[in-house]
Design an enzyme around this catalytic site. Structure first.
Site, mmCIF file in Angstrom:
data_model
loop_
_atom_site.group_PDB
_atom_site.id
_atom_site.type_symbol
_atom_site.label_atom_id
_atom_site.label_comp_id
_atom_site.label_asym_id
_atom_site.label_seq_id
_atom_site.Cartn_x
_atom_site.Cartn_y
_atom_site.Cartn_z
ATOM 1 N N HIS A 1 0.853 -1.189 0.000
ATOM 2 C CA HIS A 1 0.000 0.000 0.000
ATOM 3 C C HIS A 1 0.891 1.242 0.000
ATOM 4 O O HIS A 1 2.125 1.139 0.077
ATOM 5 C CB HIS A 1 -0.958 -0.002 1.188
ATOM 6 C CG HIS A 1 -0.293 0.104 2.527
ATOM 7 N ND1 HIS A 1 0.543 -0.873 3.031
ATOM 8 C CD2 HIS A 1 -0.345 1.082 3.491
ATOM 9 C CE1 HIS A 1 0.971 -0.522 4.237
ATOM 10 N NE2 HIS A 1 0.453 0.665 4.536
ATOM 11 N N HIS B 1 1.326 3.908 2.089
ATOM 12 C CA HIS B 1 1.874 4.633 3.224
ATOM 13 C C HIS B 1 3.398 4.584 3.089
ATOM 14 O O HIS B 1 3.973 3.545 2.751
ATOM 15 C CB HIS B 1 1.416 4.023 4.543
ATOM 16 C CG HIS B 1 0.025 4.452 4.919
ATOM 17 N ND1 HIS B 1 -0.799 3.700 5.745
ATOM 18 C CD2 HIS B 1 -0.697 5.552 4.575
ATOM 19 C CE1 HIS B 1 -1.951 4.339 5.894
ATOM 20 N NE2 HIS B 1 -1.915 5.455 5.193
ATOM 21 N N ASP C 1 6.103 4.353 4.759
ATOM 22 C CA ASP C 1 7.029 3.392 5.367
ATOM 23 C C ASP C 1 7.051 2.060 4.629
ATOM 24 O O ASP C 1 7.813 1.160 4.999
ATOM 25 C CB ASP C 1 6.696 3.186 6.850
ATOM 26 C CG ASP C 1 5.259 2.765 7.105
ATOM 27 O OD1 ASP C 1 4.365 3.212 6.369
ATOM 28 O OD2 ASP C 1 5.023 1.978 8.048
ATOM 29 N N HIS C 2 6.248 1.942 3.562
ATOM 30 C CA HIS C 2 6.236 0.707 2.788
ATOM 31 C C HIS C 2 6.753 0.874 1.366
ATOM 32 O O HIS C 2 6.911 -0.117 0.655
ATOM 33 C CB HIS C 2 4.822 0.117 2.757
ATOM 34 C CG HIS C 2 4.365 -0.353 4.102
ATOM 35 N ND1 HIS C 2 4.395 -1.672 4.495
ATOM 36 C CD2 HIS C 2 3.903 0.346 5.177
ATOM 37 C CE1 HIS C 2 3.964 -1.778 5.739
ATOM 38 N NE2 HIS C 2 3.656 -0.560 6.173
ATOM 39 N N HIS D 1 -7.291 -1.475 5.723
ATOM 40 C CA HIS D 1 -6.474 -0.443 6.346
ATOM 41 C C HIS D 1 -7.097 0.905 5.999
ATOM 42 O O HIS D 1 -8.169 0.964 5.391
ATOM 43 C CB HIS D 1 -5.030 -0.577 5.840
ATOM 44 C CG HIS D 1 -4.022 0.186 6.634
ATOM 45 N ND1 HIS D 1 -4.049 0.279 8.006
ATOM 46 C CD2 HIS D 1 -2.928 0.903 6.244
ATOM 47 C CE1 HIS D 1 -3.033 1.005 8.415
ATOM 48 N NE2 HIS D 1 -2.342 1.411 7.367
ATOM 49 N N ASP E 1 -0.385 -3.672 6.095
ATOM 50 C CA ASP E 1 -0.990 -3.360 7.376
ATOM 51 C C ASP E 1 -2.473 -3.709 7.294
ATOM 52 O O ASP E 1 -3.086 -3.560 6.250
ATOM 53 C CB ASP E 1 -0.863 -1.889 7.676
ATOM 54 C CG ASP E 1 0.577 -1.391 7.711
ATOM 55 O OD1 ASP E 1 1.489 -2.167 7.369
ATOM 56 O OD2 ASP E 1 0.792 -0.229 8.017
#
Length: 304
Positions: A63, A65, A67-68, A143, A213
């Site tokens: 996804h 976000h 941090d990914h 999420h 997540d």
């Protein structure tokens, strides 16, 4: 050494902290090399973990976000600087292609190698990739933004050859492949040899599911039933359940409940909140529900 391994490159949620980096994993199945998510610092972590990163031909982004995937454009351009020529395929949310194109166009970069993008969907389970060694599926998670899980399933022959029994018959080697597929064959005299006379049941295909997540989502169980190893986010302890609900994340207890319902062989916990320095509290909470639990500590290699 196993021919199906998962190496944890990043295990923290949101930011770097306590020596833990944002999410990234290397997956190898035989001679196929995959990258799962690409948080900031992934290139450095691959070097530290001695990953054969130039052999990676497929990258999966769960996804959007940061941090990914914030490490992705750096990896794409590093491949270019080092004169990569082999195609790189990226699977991820449809908006990711626009993000990559904007970044490459902004710095007037034309890649030396073909970059293929395949959009994922968070509405149903789908076959994404079919290789001789394995199949890769996506499936929906829940999420704050569209997010998918990924399932890797190795391919195995349904039957294994019994070498000692084969010695009793004059069967041409070119027929061994048919035997592995479960078919009967003829020997050199024209006599039919029943498959079960010279084979045994093949090994059960191993599988790895990646779930990060997501909030607690029992509906995912049907997609990951009986997998060998399940990676499931465990951002919070159950005492912080209200925070987990607000952020659409899971607790260690909830991850263990999913593992139990899905009858998996092993559960890996990851995507840890920075509020927890000592991760053993998350492991212990999960083990109270499901016995076979391990922490996805950076640098750890798990055999599937």
């Amino acid at each position: 050494m196993s021919d199906f391994q998962v190496t944890i490159l990043g295990s923290n949620s949101a930011v770097f902290n306590h020596g833990r980096h944002p999410t990234a994993q290397s997956i190898t199945i035989q001679d196929c090399h995959f990258l799962m998510d690409c948080g900031e610092g992934t290139q450095e972590r691959m070097h530290e973990c001695k990953i054969k990163w130039f052999k990676i031909n497929h990258i999966f982004i769960s996804h959007l976000h940061g941090d990914h995937y914030y490490g992705l454009i750096g990896l794409i351009t590093t491949y270019n600087l080092l004169k990569r020529t082999e195609m790189l395929t990226i699977f991820g949310p449809k908006e990711l292609k626009k993000i990559i194109d904007i970044q490459l166009n902004a710095c007037n970069t034309v890649l030396n190698y073909p970059l293929k993008f395949i959009a994922t969907h968070d509405s149903e389970k789908r076959l994404l990739l079919e290789l001789p060694e394995c199949s890769v599926f996506s499936f929906p998670l829940q999420h704050k933004i569209p997010t998918t899980g990924f399932l890797f399933v190795e391919k195995t022959e349904p039957r294994s050859l019994d070498i000692e029994k084969l010695k009793k018959y004059a069967i041409a080697k070119e027929n061994f492949r048919l035997l592995k597929q479960g078919l009967d064959v003829y020997d050199s005299s024209g006599k039919i040899i029943k498959n079960k006379q010279v084979t045994t049941k093949g090994k059960t295909p191993r599988s790895y599911a990646f779930c990060s997540d997501t909030m607690y989502l029992p509906s995912m169980v049907k997609h990951i039933k009986n997998v060998t190893v399940l990676y499931h986010e465990a951002t919070f302890l159950n005492m912080d359940l209200p925070r987990a609900k607000d952020t659409y994340h899971s607790t260690a207890k909830q991850a263990a409940m999913i593992a139990q319902k899905a009858n998996v062989k092993q559960l890996l916990l990851g995507h840890f909140s920075s509020r927890y320095i000592d991760l053993s509290v998350l492991e212990n909470e999960a083990k109270a529900v499901f016995e076979h639990v391990a922490l996805a500590i950076e640098g750890t290699v798990f055999d599937v």
